[in-house]
Design a protein around this motif. Structure first.
Motif, PDB file in Angstrom:
ATOM      1  N   HIS A  23       0.853  -1.201   0.000  1.00  0.00           N
ATOM      2  CA  HIS A  23       0.000   0.000   0.000  1.00  0.00           C
ATOM      3  C   HIS A  23       0.878   1.236   0.000  1.00  0.00           C
ATOM      4  O   HIS A  23       2.080   1.153   0.269  1.00  0.00           O
ATOM      5  CB  HIS A  23      -0.884   0.031   1.251  1.00  0.00           C
ATOM      6  CG  HIS A  23      -0.106   0.286   2.522  1.00  0.00           C
ATOM      7  ND1 HIS A  23       0.676  -0.676   3.125  1.00  0.00           N
ATOM      8  CD2 HIS A  23       0.039   1.401   3.289  1.00  0.00           C
ATOM      9  CE1 HIS A  23       1.264  -0.169   4.205  1.00  0.00           C
ATOM     10  NE2 HIS A  23       0.901   1.105   4.324  1.00  0.00           N
ATOM     11  N   ASP A  38       0.748   5.242   1.837  1.00  0.00           N
ATOM     12  CA  ASP A  38       0.064   5.856   2.974  1.00  0.00           C
ATOM     13  C   ASP A  38      -0.819   7.005   2.511  1.00  0.00           C
ATOM     14  O   ASP A  38      -0.546   7.653   1.503  1.00  0.00           O
ATOM     15  CB  ASP A  38       1.085   6.356   4.010  1.00  0.00           C
ATOM     16  CG  ASP A  38       1.807   5.215   4.704  1.00  0.00           C
ATOM     17  OD1 ASP A  38       1.283   4.081   4.704  1.00  0.00           O
ATOM     18  OD2 ASP A  38       2.901   5.452   5.247  1.00  0.00           O
ATOM     19  N   HIS A  95       4.731   0.170   0.050  1.00  0.00           N
ATOM     20  CA  HIS A  95       5.473  -0.592   1.050  1.00  0.00           C
ATOM     21  C   HIS A  95       4.586  -1.645   1.713  1.00  0.00           C
ATOM     22  O   HIS A  95       3.368  -1.625   1.539  1.00  0.00           O
ATOM     23  CB  HIS A  95       6.088   0.349   2.095  1.00  0.00           C
ATOM     24  CG  HIS A  95       5.092   1.236   2.784  1.00  0.00           C
ATOM     25  ND1 HIS A  95       4.523   2.332   2.181  1.00  0.00           N
ATOM     26  CD2 HIS A  95       4.552   1.177   4.025  1.00  0.00           C
ATOM     27  CE1 HIS A  95       3.695   2.912   3.017  1.00  0.00           C
ATOM     28  NE2 HIS A  95       3.679   2.229   4.144  1.00  0.00           N
TER      29      HIS A  95
HETATM   30 NI    NI Z   1       2.129   2.355   5.511  1.00  0.00          NI
END
Ligand code: NI
Ligand code: OGA
Length: 368
Positions: A238, A240, A295
């Motif tokens: 994903h 952020d 990440h």
């Molecule tokens: Ni994250």
């Protein structure tokens, strides 16, 4: 309390609804499953091989950007460092920092308080479940978006946010230390946000910079020991939501970032170092010049792991979109203008799926 081997067998055999009820609704979390003595992860945590295949190819990448920020607090920091940070961020979407003015003793206390919180009985943690919590600025949960996920992630978390005067209801196990930590990180957060936004080369005033970092959340992620780490993920791939994430991890390892032309790279923990990564909001503000980094985190079958990100974001009512002047310079806006709250609601409505979240903010121009 579930603790006998009989119970653990029962847990392994729970149907989907019963598992959901135990782990999510009653707040036992992944930790509750592990404490019951399960010897194999439940099916709901087993990610299909095609999802995991890519994650197994992890390359060694020795030259990750690392900045020594000694002098940040007394103003004697090297004047060239802001530019170097912008360059590294354009290239990788992340970097690490050391010597940013944080006593290691405070980091230890922060880690210990996290452990203390997750050790609480499920009934106490369940008090903070999003669905039932009487407080708006703290919630406890498990996985990422269990209502929308086909496969769960092997993670429990506590999220604490809100302005200073709204923090009284953060759990007492971590309230004071988390606030102290956040306060001590202010100079670092401002320095990096200011450097990156000014580094875009369009005029931006201090008020605007501050509006993009007004909301700061401290999350405490807890990844229990996992009997079958190769079958699941702690957090799936994903990017952020935030503008920037400042992540502290313990010494276990497991965080992987996707680097262009390299693939997945594991970030080997450096004591006291923080990983700073670009989130979707900064990708939008910078019209794609700084890219949010994809990440994920793997888990271990020998030790539990803790990571503590600070997510730096605008408030929900703040308008986000490429900074004024950037679209003209770049020959068009890749992203449209929208309220951060709108982007946030969409972000939490689906399971992790790489960088798909950004599609929601793509401009018509970019979709053609
Ligand atoms: Ni994250
Ligand atoms: C997150 C995250 C990674 C980690 O909380 O968004 O990506 O190492 N965590 O725990």
């Amino acid at each position: 309390m579930v603790a006998s081997s009989e119970n653990s067998l029962a847990l392994f055999e729970l149907d989907e609804d019963e598992l959901f009820d135990f782990v999510v609704k009653k707040g036992h979390g992944v930790k509750g499953l592990v404490d019951s003595g399960i010897s194999h992860i439940p099916c709901r945590y087993i990610h299909p091989p095609y999802k995991l295949a890519d994650l197994k190819k992890v390359s060694n990448f020795p030259t990750l950007p690392l900045f020594d920020l000694s002098g940040l607090c007394d103003g004697s920091i090297k004047s060239t460092i802001a530019r170097e940070i912008c360059e590294a961020t354009k290239k990788f979407g992340f970097f690490q920092v050391i010597n940013y003015g944080m006593p290691l003793e405070l980091l230890d206390r922060l880690m210990n308080s996290t452990r203390e919180f997750f050790r609480l009985p499920a009934e106490k943690k369940a008090y903070y479940l999003k669905e039932v919590s009487p407080f708006e600025n703290v919630y406890y949960g498990t996985s990422f978006a269990p209502q929308a996920e086909k496969w769960f992630e092997w993670k429990d978390y506590l999220s604490m946010f809100g302005k200073e005067e709204e923090r009284a209801f953060w759990p007492q196990e971590c309230r004071d230390v988390a606030q102290e930590y956040l306060k001590m990180q202010e100079p670092l957060i401002y320095f990096i946000m200011n450097s990156l936004l000014k580094g875009l080369g369009v005029p931006i005033d201090d008020e605007a910079i501050k509006s993009y970092m007004e909301s700061q959340a401290v999350n405490m992620n807890y990844y229990p020991v996992c009997p079958n780490p190769e079958l699941t993920v702690g957090v799936g791939p994903h990017s952020d939501l935030a503008a920037l994430t400042f992540l502290l991890q313990d010494d276990i390892g497991g965080l992987h970032l996707k680097v262009e032309d390299e693939g997945w790279v594991e970030i080997v923990p450096t004591p006291g170092a923080l990983i700073v990564n670009v989130g979707d909001t900064l990708e939008i503000l910078s019209n794609g010049r700084y890219k949010s980094v994809e990440h994920m985190a793997r888990v271990s079958n020998t030790r539990d792991r803790i990571s503590i990100p600070i997510f730096v974001s605008p408030r929900p009512e703040t308008r986000i979109g490429p900074l004024q002047g950037l679209a003209e310079k770049d020959g068009g806006a890749i992203y449209r203008d929208l309220d951060f709250g709108e982007y946030m609601n969409n972000f939490f409505s689906a399971a992790h799926d790489g960088k798909k979240t950004l599609d929601f903010a793509r401009s018509m121009l970019d979709q053609e």
